[in-house]
Design a protein around this motif. Structure first.
Motif, PDB file in Angstrom:
ATOM      1  N   ARG A 331       0.780  -0.973  -0.038  1.00  0.00           N
ATOM      2  CA  ARG A 331      -0.026   0.131  -0.187  1.00  0.00           C
ATOM      3  C   ARG A 331       0.992   1.273   0.102  1.00  0.00           C
ATOM      4  N   THR A 332       1.753   1.173   0.633  1.00  0.00           N
ATOM      5  CA  THR A 332       2.454   2.521   0.938  1.00  0.00           C
ATOM      6  C   THR A 332       3.561   2.946  -0.128  1.00  0.00           C
ATOM      7  N   VAL A 333       4.518   1.911  -0.911  1.00  0.00           N
ATOM      8  CA  VAL A 333       4.438   1.743  -2.652  1.00  0.00           C
ATOM      9  C   VAL A 333       3.809   1.920  -3.472  1.00  0.00           C
ATOM     10  N   ASN A 334       1.974   1.993  -3.702  1.00  0.00           N
ATOM     11  CA  ASN A 334       1.232   2.225  -4.463  1.00  0.00           C
ATOM     12  C   ASN A 334       0.936   3.893  -4.244  1.00  0.00           C
ATOM     13  N   ASP A 335       1.011   4.203  -2.973  1.00  0.00           N
ATOM     14  CA  ASP A 335       0.535   5.615  -2.853  1.00  0.00           C
ATOM     15  C   ASP A 335       2.056   7.095  -2.585  1.00  0.00           C
ATOM     16  N   SER A 336       2.604   6.158  -2.657  1.00  0.00           N
ATOM     17  CA  SER A 336       4.249   7.186  -2.830  1.00  0.00           C
ATOM     18  C   SER A 336       4.562   7.162  -4.475  1.00  0.00           C
ATOM     19  N   LYS A 337       4.959   8.355  -4.573  1.00  0.00           N
ATOM     20  CA  LYS A 337       5.740   9.251  -6.215  1.00  0.00           C
ATOM     21  C   LYS A 337       7.286   8.422  -6.031  1.00  0.00           C
ATOM     22  N   ARG A 338       8.104   7.864  -4.870  1.00  0.00           N
ATOM     23  CA  ARG A 338       8.857   7.905  -4.638  1.00  0.00           C
ATOM     24  C   ARG A 338       9.499   6.943  -3.886  1.00  0.00           C
ATOM     25  N   VAL A 339      10.483   5.869  -3.784  1.00  0.00           N
ATOM     26  CA  VAL A 339      11.180   4.941  -2.983  1.00  0.00           C
ATOM     27  C   VAL A 339      12.181   5.561  -2.619  1.00  0.00           C
ATOM     28  N   ILE A 340      13.019   5.944  -1.597  1.00  0.00           N
ATOM     29  CA  ILE A 340      14.437   6.125  -1.627  1.00  0.00           C
ATOM     30  C   ILE A 340      15.034   4.943  -1.001  1.00  0.00           C
ATOM     31  N   ILE A 341      16.067   4.243  -1.462  1.00  0.00           N
ATOM     32  CA  ILE A 341      16.261   2.857  -0.338  1.00  0.00           C
ATOM     33  C   ILE A 341      17.198   3.520  -0.131  1.00  0.00           C
ATOM     34  N   VAL A 342      17.912   3.671   1.310  1.00  0.00           N
ATOM     35  CA  VAL A 342      18.809   3.818   2.043  1.00  0.00           C
ATOM     36  C   VAL A 342      20.079   2.370   2.051  1.00  0.00           C
ATOM     37  N   LEU A 343      20.747   2.337   0.979  1.00  0.00           N
ATOM     38  CA  LEU A 343      21.503   0.760   0.645  1.00  0.00           C
ATOM     39  C   LEU A 343      22.687   0.661   1.566  1.00  0.00           C
ATOM     40  N   SER A 344      22.611   0.281   2.474  1.00  0.00           N
ATOM     41  CA  SER A 344      23.765  -0.212   3.671  1.00  0.00           C
ATOM     42  C   SER A 344      24.115  -2.653   3.894  1.00  0.00           C
ATOM     43  N   GLN A 345      25.006  -2.199   4.336  1.00  0.00           N
ATOM     44  CA  GLN A 345      25.141  -3.896   5.118  1.00  0.00           C
ATOM     45  C   GLN A 345      24.145  -4.135   5.668  1.00  0.00           C
ATOM     46  N   HIS A 346      23.395  -3.111   6.020  1.00  0.00           N
ATOM     47  CA  HIS A 346      22.281  -3.265   7.302  1.00  0.00           C
ATOM     48  C   HIS A 346      20.946  -3.600   6.753  1.00  0.00           C
ATOM     49  N   PHE A 347      20.822  -3.115   5.376  1.00  0.00           N
ATOM     50  CA  PHE A 347      19.502  -2.728   4.552  1.00  0.00           C
ATOM     51  C   PHE A 347      19.940  -4.446   3.672  1.00  0.00           C
ATOM     52  N   ILE A 348      20.470  -4.955   3.370  1.00  0.00           N
ATOM     53  CA  ILE A 348      21.249  -6.180   3.070  1.00  0.00           C
ATOM     54  C   ILE A 348      20.868  -6.894   3.476  1.00  0.00           C
ATOM     55  N   ASN A 349      20.704  -7.250   5.140  1.00  0.00           N
ATOM     56  CA  ASN A 349      20.688  -8.643   5.583  1.00  0.00           C
ATOM     57  C   ASN A 349      18.919  -8.188   6.254  1.00  0.00           C
ATOM     58  N   SER A 350      17.946  -7.161   6.111  1.00  0.00           N
ATOM     59  CA  SER A 350      16.991  -6.850   6.492  1.00  0.00           C
ATOM     60  C   SER A 350      16.438  -7.585   5.884  1.00  0.00           C
ATOM     61  N   VAL A 351      15.550  -8.717   6.483  1.00  0.00           N
ATOM     62  CA  VAL A 351      14.118  -9.468   4.975  1.00  0.00           C
ATOM     63  C   VAL A 351      13.353  -8.213   4.473  1.00  0.00           C
ATOM     64  N   TRP A 352      13.453  -7.301   5.662  1.00  0.00           N
ATOM     65  CA  TRP A 352      11.635  -7.075   5.276  1.00  0.00           C
ATOM     66  C   TRP A 352      12.247  -5.408   4.573  1.00  0.00           C
ATOM     67  N   ALA A 353      13.210  -5.128   4.569  1.00  0.00           N
ATOM     68  CA  ALA A 353      14.319  -3.686   3.615  1.00  0.00           C
ATOM     69  C   ALA A 353      14.299  -4.679   2.245  1.00  0.00           C
ATOM     70  N   ARG A 354      14.432  -5.547   2.114  1.00  0.00           N
ATOM     71  CA  ARG A 354      14.169  -6.515   1.272  1.00  0.00           C
ATOM     72  C   ARG A 354      13.092  -6.574   0.390  1.00  0.00           C
ATOM     73  N   MET A 355      12.496  -6.345   0.607  1.00  0.00           N
ATOM     74  CA  MET A 355      10.872  -7.337   0.383  1.00  0.00           C
ATOM     75  C   MET A 355      10.760  -5.177  -0.030  1.00  0.00           C
ATOM     76  N   GLU A 356      10.647  -4.276   0.535  1.00  0.00           N
ATOM     77  CA  GLU A 356      10.615  -3.370  -0.173  1.00  0.00           C
ATOM     78  C   GLU A 356      10.868  -3.369  -0.724  1.00  0.00           C
ATOM     79  N   PHE A 357      12.200  -3.163  -1.078  1.00  0.00           N
ATOM     80  CA  PHE A 357      13.092  -2.892  -2.959  1.00  0.00           C
ATOM     81  C   PHE A 357      12.114  -3.514  -3.658  1.00  0.00           C
TER      82      PHE A 357
END
Length: 433
Positions: A331-357
């Motif tokens: 819902r949030t991705v569809n309601d947003s004009k942009r998706v800003i990904i803060v890419l770091s090693q922590h992001f790669i290790n996060s299951v939910w963050a990868r799903m958001e991407f």
């Protein structure tokens, strides 16, 4: 009204004490009014067509014939072939308009129209077969002139000032038989006779001495002024070169140019966001690992305040507690004009963050628009844990680096370009509760 009376004579001073008389009708009488004296201007009409103009201040030149056409009240001053070297004396009148016929004389220069008594009242001026060599239309022609005949004089150039006068007036012109200089100085005249041929009464009689067999209006610009054609060609060639150079520079530095224009509020129509996302709730959704909240603390104030203020969504602040996480991501991705990904090693290790991407990546592929903005927060220790979609995206697209001197300019340019905000009207920014 004395018409149809057996009138044969009148005392010359019969009307000497009258002040308001301007017409004496003597048609059908035997009196012709030649010797009447009047201390005012009046018309004395002795037949159906012709009248005499009487005035205490003016008499017809002895070398001319003067009469008034009764139905049009046009005063004709006919001095053709009178060997005049200057204009005859004309009446200062509001009762009639003057047609001045001066053909076949020796007039070489016209007087100042505003300084010569009666000249401003001339509406038709015939100066054919004289010795005029130039014309200053603004100073020498009456403002109400409707016809000018200067055929067979010595005029070589009708300059731009004369053509401007013709363009701004309704005067018709006859000019054949003049020794025109068919060079660059003839271009204004050529343009006029082609644009308004109906105002040239003798179009077929205008020739150049260089081309006696070709009418003037059929000559080409290149024949009259080869240097003009060369000049126009050089200017056009220069413009083409400049346009090509600008095009090359634009193609090379397109992104930098748009960023600079956006940050200086210039040519905003050139960089503004389309109307496709006008119904979306958020300008941007920031996808990040909670271990990188230090960066979020620096990003958020910059994005939600200032001239370019954006409405930003954070999962830790704006999501509903207890709602299904995957559904909230979609819902949030569809309601947003942009998706800003803060890419770091922590992001790669996060299951939910990868799903958001992945969801944002699928939305980008679906509507074929670049919605993802990747910020490389810290150098990655290894790429083994990166999903195939993210690895492919990083290889095919540019991303922002935290710490880049132009980081904020590039980020603002990558964000939606809201026209209302660009014009200086801040919209509401911050969390949406």
């Amino acid at each position: 009204m004395l018409n149809q009376n057996p009138l044969t004579s009148l005392d010359p001073r019969t009307f000497g004490n009258v002040r308001s008389l301007n017409l004496v009708d003597m048609r059908g009488t035997q009196f012709y009014g030649i010797k009447l004296w009047m201390p005012f201007e009046a018309l004395v009409c002795t037949n159906d067509d012709v009248c005499q103009y009487k005035s205490a201040d003016w008499e017809c030149d002895r070398q001319c014939i003067c009469w008034v056409q009764r139905h049009t009240r046009q005063l004709f001053v006919d001095c053709r072939g009178a060997q005049l070297t200057e204009l005859p004396v004309l009446p200062q009148t509001t009762l009639v308009q003057t047609t001045l016929k001066l053909r076949n004389n020796s007039i070489s220069q016209l007087p100042d129209a505003n300084a010569t008594v009666g000249y401003a009242n001339v509406t038709k001026l015939s100066l054919a077969d004289n010795q005029l060599s130039s014309l200053n239309a603004v100073q020498q022609l009456p403002s109400n002139l409707s016809l000018l005949d200067v055929r067979f004089n010595r005029i070589t150039v009708f300059d731009q000032d004369f053509i401007n006068y013709m363009t701004n007036s309704t005067m018709n012109l006859a000019l054949g038989g003049n020794p025109l200089s068919c060079d660059c100085s003839a271009l204004p005249l050529l343009g006029f006779v082609r644009a308004q041929p109906q105002r040239i009464q003798d179009m077929g009689d205008i020739y150049c001495s260089e081309w006696p067999d070709r009418p003037f209006q059929q000559l080409d610009v290149g024949e009259l002024c080869p240097s003009y054609v060369l000049l126009v060609g050089c200017i056009l060639g220069g413009l083409v070169i400049v346009i090509c150079l600008f095009s090359v520079v634009y193609l090379i530095y397109q992104q930098e140019l748009k960023i600079w224009l956006y940050n200086h509020n210039l040519c905003l129509w050139f960089v503004s966001e389309e109307e496709l996302d006008k119904d979306k709730t958020y300008d941007a959704f920031i996808s990040y690992s909670h271990k990188d909240e230090q960066l979020i603390g620096e990003l958020l104030p910059k994005l939600e305040t200032g001239l370019h203020a954006y409405r930003v969504c954070l999962h830790g602040r704006d999501w509903l507690v207890g709602d299904c996480i995957p559904e909230q991501i979609v819902r949030t991705v569809n309601d947003s004009k942009r998706v800003i990904i803060v890419l770091s090693q922590h992001f790669i290790n996060s299951v939910w963050a990868r799903m958001e991407f992945r969801i944002a990546y699928q939305a980008t592929l679906q509507d074929k628009r670049k919605r993802i903005i990747i910020i490389l927060y810290k150098e990655l220790d290894h790429f083994e844990g990166i999903d195939s979609e993210l690895r492919a995206y990083l290889k095919l697209n540019t991303y922002l680096k935290w710490g880049d001197p132009l980081f904020w300019s590039k980020l603002r340019y990558a964000m939606p370009h809201n026209r209302r905000v660009l014009k200086g009207q801040k919209k509401h920014a911050g969390p949406l509760i």
